[in-house]
Scaffold this motif. Structure first.
Motif, PDB file in Angstrom:
ATOM      1  N   ARG A 109     -31.920 -38.840-106.879  1.00 10.20           N
ATOM      2  CA  ARG A 109     -30.822 -38.169-107.584  1.00 10.20           C
ATOM      3  C   ARG A 109     -30.947 -36.669-107.392  1.00 10.20           C
ATOM      4  N   CYS A 125     -25.882 -33.727-110.857  1.00  8.52           N
ATOM      5  CA  CYS A 125     -25.617 -34.712-111.915  1.00  8.52           C
ATOM      6  C   CYS A 125     -24.992 -34.037-113.134  1.00  8.52           C
ATOM      7  N   THR A 126     -23.871 -34.601-113.596  1.00  8.62           N
ATOM      8  CA  THR A 126     -23.179 -34.057-114.771  1.00  8.62           C
ATOM      9  C   THR A 126     -23.452 -34.911-116.024  1.00  8.62           C
ATOM     10  N   HIS A 127     -24.315 -35.933-115.857  1.00  8.90           N
ATOM     11  CA  HIS A 127     -24.670 -36.829-116.963  1.00  8.90           C
ATOM     12  C   HIS A 127     -23.441 -37.530-117.539  1.00  8.90           C
ATOM     13  N   CYS A 128     -22.529 -37.873-116.636  1.00  6.25           N
ATOM     14  CA  CYS A 128     -21.282 -38.517-117.079  1.00  6.25           C
ATOM     15  C   CYS A 128     -21.502 -39.962-117.519  1.00  6.25           C
ATOM     16  N   GLY A 129     -22.571 -40.601-117.008  1.00  2.00           N
ATOM     17  CA  GLY A 129     -22.887 -41.971-117.417  1.00  2.00           C
ATOM     18  C   GLY A 129     -22.253 -43.063-116.570  1.00  2.00           C
ATOM     19  N   ALA A 130     -21.464 -42.694-115.571  1.00  2.94           N
ATOM     20  CA  ALA A 130     -20.795 -43.724-114.755  1.00  2.94           C
ATOM     21  C   ALA A 130     -21.803 -44.652-114.072  1.00  2.94           C
ATOM     22  N   CYS A 131     -22.940 -44.112-113.689  1.00  2.59           N
ATOM     23  CA  CYS A 131     -23.958 -44.920-113.005  1.00  2.59           C
ATOM     24  C   CYS A 131     -24.657 -45.887-113.956  1.00  2.59           C
ATOM     25  N   VAL A 138     -28.645 -38.527-118.886  1.00  2.00           N
ATOM     26  CA  VAL A 138     -28.907 -39.741-118.111  1.00  2.00           C
ATOM     27  C   VAL A 138     -30.238 -39.577-117.380  1.00  2.00           C
ATOM     28  N   CYS A 189     -21.034 -42.790-108.498  1.00  6.04           N
ATOM     29  CA  CYS A 189     -21.273 -41.422-108.980  1.00  6.04           C
ATOM     30  C   CYS A 189     -20.181 -40.453-108.507  1.00  6.04           C
ATOM     31  N   PRO A 190     -19.375 -39.916-109.436  1.00  7.40           N
ATOM     32  CA  PRO A 190     -18.266 -39.036-109.014  1.00  7.40           C
ATOM     33  C   PRO A 190     -18.720 -37.811-108.208  1.00  7.40           C
ATOM     34  N   PRO A 191     -19.766 -37.064-108.648  1.00 11.19           N
ATOM     35  CA  PRO A 191     -20.128 -35.878-107.849  1.00 11.19           C
ATOM     36  C   PRO A 191     -21.131 -36.157-106.728  1.00 11.19           C
ATOM     37  N   ALA A 233     -24.162 -37.441-106.795  1.00 14.04           N
ATOM     38  CA  ALA A 233     -25.527 -36.987-107.089  1.00 14.04           C
ATOM     39  C   ALA A 233     -26.568 -38.020-106.653  1.00 14.04           C
ATOM     40  N   MET A 234     -26.181 -39.314-106.681  1.00 11.30           N
ATOM     41  CA  MET A 234     -27.115 -40.359-106.260  1.00 11.30           C
ATOM     42  C   MET A 234     -27.025 -40.492-104.744  1.00 11.30           C
TER      43      MET A 234
END
Ligand code: SF4
Ligand code: SF4
Length: 135
Positions: free
Chosen positions: A80, A85-91, A109, A126-128, A130-131
């Protein structure tokens, strides 16, 4: 003795073959299946802990690669980028092993790569971006 956690991916034509049975019968290896599923690309994905004598382990791996099975050590390839990572939680919702989870105290996250089975579902989710998977 060696004991390793590995990720096997194999083509659809091998999905119903007794690969693991052969590892036990012909190579005296002991296994623990951590995860087994068919990927969206219809490939088989098997995460195993494989234990046995060093030479039997090597022969077993040779047998698998000869069949066209791709073998990777567990989790080495998924990382990661914490700066993205924006810590959006999608993952978190797609991760099958809870390798990605929300820390209730900080609401951040967390990525626990010891639990990661390199399924790559978070990479797509992951939208941005990051993964990442290392090649
Ligand atoms: S989906 Fe991506 S940005 Fe969102 S928490 Fe997971 S790693 Fe971070
Ligand atoms: S690749 Fe991502 S979704 Fe899959 S187990 Fe690892 S952290 Fe979870």
């Amino acid at each position: 003795m060696v004991s390793k956690r590995i990720v096997l991916t194999f083509p659809h034509k091998l999905v119903d073959k007794p690969i693991v049975y052969k590892l036990v019968k012909d190579f005296n290896l002991v296994f623990n299946i951590l995860q087994a599923r068919i990927t969206p690309k219809e490939e088989g994905l098997l995460v195993l802990e494989l234990t046995g004598k060093k030479e039997d382990y090597a022969d077993g791996i040779k047998y698998l690669t000869g069949l066209g099975v791709n073998i990777q050590p567990l989790s080495q390839d998924v990382t990661r980028d914490d700066l993205r990572c924006t810590h959006c939680g999608a993952c978190v919702t797609v991760c099958p092993t809870e390798a990605l989870y929300v820390d209730k105290k900080t609401m951040k996250v967390i990525f626990d790569n010891e639990k990661c089975i390199a399924c790559e579902l978070c990479v797509r989710a992951c939208p941005p971006r990051a993964m990442k998977v290392k090649f």
